[in-house]
Design an enzyme around this catalytic site. Structure first.
Site, PDB file in Angstrom:
ATOM      1  N   ASP A  75     -16.099 -86.735   5.517  1.00 37.93           N
ATOM      2  CA  ASP A  75     -15.858 -88.146   5.839  1.00 37.93           C
ATOM      3  C   ASP A  75     -14.738 -88.734   4.973  1.00 37.93           C
ATOM      4  O   ASP A  75     -14.627 -88.413   3.791  1.00 37.93           O
ATOM      5  CB  ASP A  75     -17.171 -88.909   5.595  1.00 37.93           C
ATOM      6  CG  ASP A  75     -17.187 -90.258   6.272  1.00 37.93           C
ATOM      7  OD1 ASP A  75     -16.281 -90.544   7.059  1.00 37.93           O
ATOM      8  OD2 ASP A  75     -18.142 -91.028   6.005  1.00 37.93           O
ATOM      9  N   GLU A  98     -12.118 -87.380  14.037  1.00 37.76           N
ATOM     10  CA  GLU A  98     -12.222 -88.843  14.037  1.00 37.76           C
ATOM     11  C   GLU A  98     -11.068 -89.424  13.233  1.00 37.76           C
ATOM     12  O   GLU A  98     -10.737 -88.931  12.155  1.00 37.76           O
ATOM     13  CB  GLU A  98     -13.548 -89.281  13.392  1.00 37.76           C
ATOM     14  CG  GLU A  98     -13.600 -90.798  13.153  1.00 37.76           C
ATOM     15  CD  GLU A  98     -15.009 -91.351  13.032  1.00 37.76           C
ATOM     16  OE1 GLU A  98     -15.878 -90.942  13.831  1.00 37.76           O
ATOM     17  OE2 GLU A  98     -15.242 -92.179  12.150  1.00 37.76           O
TER      18      GLU A  98
END
Ligand code: ZN
Length: 471
Positions: free
Chosen positions: A147, A250
């Protein structure tokens, strides 16, 4: 059921088998046993019992022998939930919460900042998820998200550990300040070439749902100035690490000072698509405030109106909207579920840490008091890293609370944020002799009360899933 285990050179041991973990492969049998403070893995091979610690080698072996214990791509599924687990203890609760809800989980999800603050590694975060998945016999797809990765080095680290999802954080490539420039300054900083002008000016760009996006020279220059480098960087990363690989990708443009306008979102999406970049999710910065661990602060009508356009852009370019800092945003969950028509990704992390600390408040009040006092003393240090509006004056003094009143602290936004943003300091705190101040005692308590932690998460993350499902 109990099983006698014998390992060469060891005393006979007798431990309860964890039934949900039982797997056979050919003439080998694998299972976990509850061996006191920590589980052990047992492999029965040629009639002999091999008794393994849950270390990195054991996790690598499990992922090789049982592919369901390895992460895979999930973002193309409709509803996905990022279940950040800063402690490596939350997966049983996360899976219990999501059972039967239709959500596919991303069970390993940490940023580099969280790794540093928790003193963990990407190997450890993924291994904890693998062991929990094996222990529970969870055989559905789940993801592992590196992330908020910002550099090639960070990306390679996550991928070398087997992460199946990259969240590219472009914040260091996004240039703020365009809105404050004069037309002359902006024209000098962001010259418009005819190709770009032809692509965006003097036309109406129509999105699904009949939304239209238009650009004038000023807004186009602002977009190009703000996002130009981020787009090139994203293209580089895509071509190096995503193209042709079975990985979720992402793009996070949420860590900016101002909300992402629909025109900016469209510009980024369109420029990336023209360069052949495929996204699975994109996280815009929405209007309002997404503070850690508390509900959304802002205008729900405006949020819904803007989300409609963001969702239409995502639909046009075939990806999903991702909502970051998504935990505890109960007032917007039904809107997200409805507007995104059940297709979105939502990330949570800190809320599972808060549930772990609520457990300490419930079950180990003396330890909780120590940690709480430490957090108060170190709040200003932690505050530099987070945009929060915490008012410590609203956190009742500990002396005024009985032990049974401690858990109610977790119903107050101010007390939640106090404990939320100090997690790194709490976990890494040392005493005068340099020994860990809280960490071993906290982990011992969490292991002692593992069933209670699972129940708390099942309820709390389950409430998230239920609210999102109220479309
Ligand atoms: Zn984010």
């Amino acid at each position: 059921m109990k099983l006698e285990l014998y390992t060469t050179g060891d005393e006979p041991r007798s431990y309860p088998i964890i039934q949900s973990s039982l797997q056979t492969k050919g003439d080998e049998t694998y299972f976990m046993v509850d061996a006191g403070p920590e589980d052990k893995l047992v492999v029965v091979k040629d009639g002999r019992y091999h008794y393994l610690d849950l270390n990195h080698d054991a996790a690598v072996m499990l992922r090789r022998e049982f592919p369901f214990t390895a992460p895979s791509r999930v973002l193309r599924l409709d509803k996905t939930l990022g279940c950040g687990d800063r402690l490596g203890l939350a997966t049983p609760g996360h899976l219990a919460a999501l059972k039967g809800t239709g959500f596919a989980p991303v069970l390993a999800q940490q940023s580099i900042r969280e790794l540093k603050l928790t003193g963990r590694s990407y190997e450890d975060v993924l291994d904890a998820a693998t062991f929990a998945v094996f222990r529970l016999g969870f055989q559905k797809p789940w993801g592992a998200d590196g992330d908020h990765l910002k550099t090639f080095e960070e990306i390679e680290y996550a991928l070398s550990c087997g992460y199946t999802m990259l969240t590219l954080d472009c914040s260091e490539k996004i240039h703020g300040g365009a809105a404050a420039m004069s037309d002359g300054e902006l024209a000098a900083a962001s010259p418009l070439n005819p190709t770009l002008a032809g692509r965006y000016l003097d036309r109406e760009l129509i999105l699904p749902g009949d939304f239209t996006i238009t650009f004038d020279e000023r807004s186009l220059r602002e977009c190009a100035y703000t996002y130009g480098d981020a787009i090139l960087f994203t293209q580089d990363v895509f071509e190096c690490y995503i193209k042709g690989a079975a990985r979720d990708f992402e793009l996070s443009i949420d860590e900016t000072a101002t909300p992402t306008t629909p025109a900016q979102h469209f510009f980024v999406a369109n420029e990336l698509a023209m360069r052949g970049v495929r996204l699975d999710t994109l996280a815009p910065r929405f209007c309002g405030q997404f503070q850690k661990g508390i509900d959304y602060i802002g205008d729900l009508g405006q949020f819904e109106a803007e989300l409609r356009v963001h969702a239409a852009i995502a639909e046009q370019f075939d990806y999903k909207i991702s909502v970051h800092s998504g935990s505890d945003k109960f007032s917007i969950f039904p809107i997200v579920g409805r507007v995104c028509a059940g297709r979105y990704h939502l990330k949570t992390a800190g809320t599972s840490w808060l549930e772990a600390m609520k457990l300490i408040a419930q079950r180990e009040p003396a330890l909780y008091r120590e940690v709480h006092a430490f957090a108060l003393a170190h709040f200003d240090e932690a505050r530099q890293y987070y945009a929060v509006t915490t008012d410590l004056a609203k956190v009742p003094p500990l002396e005024a609370l009985s032990d049974t009143e401690l858990p109610a602290l977790f119903e107050s936004s101010d007390a939640r944020q106090l404990i939320h943003i100090t997690y790194g300091l709490i976990l890494s705190a040392k005493d005068e002799a340099g020994a860990p101040l809280f960490r071993p005692r906290l982990y011992a308590a969490w292991r002692r009360h593992a069933a209670d932690y699972e129940a708390l998460l099942k309820a709390h993350i389950g409430n998230h899933a239920a609210a999102l499902g109220k479309e």
